[in-house]
Structure formats: structure tokens, C-alpha cells
Design an enzyme around this catalytic site. Structure first.
Site, short mmCIF file in Angstrom:
data_model
loop_
_atom_site.label_atom_id
_atom_site.label_comp_id
_atom_site.label_asym_id
_atom_site.label_seq_id
_atom_site.Cartn_x
_atom_site.Cartn_y
_atom_site.Cartn_z
N TRP A 21 0.85 -1.20 0.00
CA TRP A 21 0.00 0.00 0.00
C TRP A 21 0.88 1.24 0.00
CZ3 TRP A 21 -3.48 1.49 4.80
CH2 TRP A 21 -4.24 2.63 4.49
N ASP A 51 1.61 -8.43 -1.49
CA ASP A 51 0.20 -8.04 -1.50
C ASP A 51 0.07 -6.63 -2.05
OD1 ASP A 51 -2.70 -8.56 -0.38
OD2 ASP A 51 -2.15 -6.54 0.25
N TYR A 56 -3.92 1.11 -5.24
CA TYR A 56 -2.71 1.66 -4.60
C TYR A 56 -1.95 2.48 -5.64
CZ TYR A 56 -3.44 -1.73 -0.79
OH TYR A 56 -3.94 -2.47 0.26
N HIS A 123 -11.89 -6.11 -2.18
CA HIS A 123 -11.17 -5.11 -1.40
C HIS A 123 -12.09 -4.39 -0.41
CE1 HIS A 123 -7.75 -1.88 -1.57
NE2 HIS A 123 -7.99 -2.31 -0.35
N SER A 154 -10.74 -9.39 1.44
CA SER A 154 -10.09 -8.55 2.43
C SER A 154 -11.22 -7.86 3.18
CB SER A 154 -9.17 -7.53 1.75
OG SER A 154 -8.50 -6.73 2.70
#
Length: 329
Positions: A21, A51, A56, A123, A154
Site C-alpha cells: 500500500w 500483496d 494503490y 477489497h 479482504s
């Protein structure tokens, strides 16, 4: 570094992975080369699980991963998990449909430079999405057509995790878990293990709180979520400092310090604590600092925590943290 099997996917991944991220967005300014160098450092340190997500840096993180894997011809050596859904605007349950999934996946395939995604994760969708079987039917279709090799979710809440793993196609759950967010270790971890679902732990260091390097004078850049999302103004507040008010988190860290062995950092102590739970497959701290990445990897080889240390973590959680987070996520 030891490997653990990611649920029923068959992937064997390192206990410490890399979250990316911060090399994409929301953590201050990070150049593409800084991001790529962080990935290179992780691979050199032995990490083989990365990941990322399509949002991002609007694909920047995915592209940086693809560039490094391409330059090293390492696609077959590394498992890459990405995420989709947060590109929706507005971010509403109806947008989680087959047509949008197709577009999101095609874009991620292009960003990463691959023919199939190793692992696609929803997400952090709205809770309602987990109660719509057609969402998971669409993911099954993508898998059947070879665009994704496996899929998972997630989540923000334990409730969402428990609902998600009722769908047989869900092979992994990414969730926040650390000494300041302990609820997943109750029912969810037991159910994940029973159903052979992999657990990916994100926000392990509570946005830096559990590195022990922040204090009341620490200032964050304007474009750092630890500045602008402390009250959940941009996204779920649980993603920032694990949902713990900053000052309360600092107090809790001070109380934890005596339990950290000499020669071990607070971050390493935290990662050891997380990995002591057998249900956890991999933990994905993010950093652009080569030194921090290497220190995080070293945590996997340190001696296990003692019963007294575990007890102290539980005491600090109960006294300083539980009231802020346990009922919310």
C-alpha cells in the site's frame, strides 16, 4: 524463513510477506524507484509473497511489482495477491458485479504483466456484498476461465470474514490482526482453520504505532492517511492505527516496552506475537525502508514469545485498547 500453506490454494508462502500500500499511495510521497527498491529488498531477504491492490496509486503498486518480477524473471517464484473493488465510485454493493470484475481483473493483469492473477481479493466491500451469492458466482466464473487462479476477501470486520468463508470458493481472508486488534483470534481463527482458509494479516504494526518509534510530537505529511484519516474521514478508521486513538495507542506501547526482549525491536516482537497463532498464514508489514524490511524478515527466526509475554500483551490490550476496538471490528 519458514513457509506456511495458504489455505486450500496450495501456495506455500513465507511467514513474512510485503504489503505494498505504502509504495502506491496514502503514506506520503514515494517515488517509483523507491517502491521498486523496496520490492527488490524484500525478494533478496527471502520474501515470496507480495500483496497489492489496483487502487494503490491507481495501479502504481501493481506496475512496480510487475516491473521487478519482469527484470528478475521471478514470476514463477513469487505469489502476488491483488485486490479489486475500491475503484468503484460510488463504492456501493451493486458495483460488485461480473462486468466490473472483468474490467478490474483485465487492468490488473496488464499492470502486473501476467496472464492470470495468483490471488484476487475483494477489497473491503460493503458488508451487504457478503450476503450476495451472485458476487461469488462471478468470481467462480473468472477462475473457471483462467483469469484468476484463486480468490479471497479482504475484510474490515470479523462478521464479514465469517460470512465470506461460508462460500466454498473463498480460499483466503485478509484481516487486521495485531496486539491492538485481537478479536479475530477468537471464533474466526478457529473457523478459518476448520475450513482450511488461509489468513493474511494486514496492518500488523498498527500504522507504525507498534514499531515503538512514534511519539506525541510525530508529524505526518498531508497526504499520509495517519494525518487525514484519524477520524475515518476518507475510509474505515480501523485502517489507521488499527482504529486505536493515537494517544491511547502510545500509552499502550509504553506499557508493552518492558515485555520486549533486549535486542528485539517492538516491531519484531509484534510480528512474533502474530505468527504465534497457527491460523495465520502470512503477515504483510509494509515499508519502503530496506532496513525495516530486513528487520521484519528477521522476526520470523527469533525465539517464540514466552507465556509471560503473551500474558502482558493480553493485559495491555484489556486495559488500554479493548474498549476502543473490540466491539467495532
Amino acid at each position: 524463513m519458514d513457509h506456511r500453506t495458504l489455505g486450500s490454494t496450495g501456495y506455500r508462502v513465507t511467514e513474512i510477506g510485503l504489503g505494498t500500500w505504502n509504495i502506491g499511495s496514502d503514506w506520503g510521497d514515494v517515488s517509483d524507484e523507491e517502491g521498486r527498491e523496496a520490492i527488490r529488498t524484500a525478494l533478496d531477504a527471502g520474501i515470496d509473497f507480495l500483496d497489492t491492490a489496483d487502487v494503490y496509486g491507481d495501479g502504481k503498486s501493481e506496475r512496480n511489482i510487475g516491473d521487478v518480477l519482469d527484470e528478475r524473471d521471478a514470476y514463477d517464484d513469487v505469489t502476488v495477491a491483488t485486490k479489486a473493488g475500491r475503484r468503484l465510485d460510488p463504492h456501493e454493493p451493486a458495483g460488485y458485479n461480473a462486468e466490473n470484475f472483468e474490467q478490474f481483473v483485465d487492468r490488473s493483469l496488464d499492470n502486473l504483466g501476467v496472464d492470470s492473477l495468483d490471488l484476487l481479493q475483494l477489497h473491503c466491500p460493503p458488508t451487504e456484498v457478503y450476503y450476495q451469492p451472485e458476487v461469488f458466482d462471478a468470481l467462480d466464473d473468472l477462475k473457471a476461465r483462467g483469469k484468476i487462479d484463486a480468490y479471497g476477501v479482504s475484510v474490515e470486520k470479523v462478521e464479514e470474514a465469517l460470512k465470506a468463508i461460508e462460500y466454498p470458493g473463498v480460499e483466503s481472508v485478509q484481516i487486521i490482526f495485531n496486539p491492538f486488534r485481537q478479536r479475530p483470534s477468537e471464533l474466526f481463527f478457529r473457523e478459518a482453520a476448520r475450513r482450511d482458509v488461509g489468513v493474511i494479516v494486514r496492518v500488523p504494526l498498527a500504522s507504525g504505532l507498534l514499531t515503538g518509534k512514534l511519539d506525541r510530537d510525530t508529524e505526518f505529511p498531508e497526504n499520509d492517511h495517519r494525518n487525514y484519516n484519524r477520524d475515518g474521514d476518507a475510509f474505515d478508521v480501523g485502517e489507521t492505527f488499527a482504529g486505536v486513538p493515537f494517544e491511547a495507542g502510545l500509552d499502550a506501547v509504553d506499557e508493552l516496552r518492558p515485555a520486549v526482549p533486549e535486542g528485539t525491536t517492538m516491531a519484531q516482537f509484534t510480528l512474533q506475537w502474530i505468527l504465534s497463532f497457527d491460523a495465520v498464514t502470512t503477515v504483510i508489514p509494509g515499508s519502503t525502508s530496506p532496513e525495516h524490511i530486513e528487520d521484519n524478515v528477521a522476526a520470523a527466526d527469533l525465539p517464540p514469545l514466552t507465556a509471560d509475554q503473551h500474558h502482558r500483551v493480553a493485559e495491555v490490550y484489556d486495559e488500554y485498547v479493548r474498549e476502543h476496538v473490540h466491539h467495532r471490528w
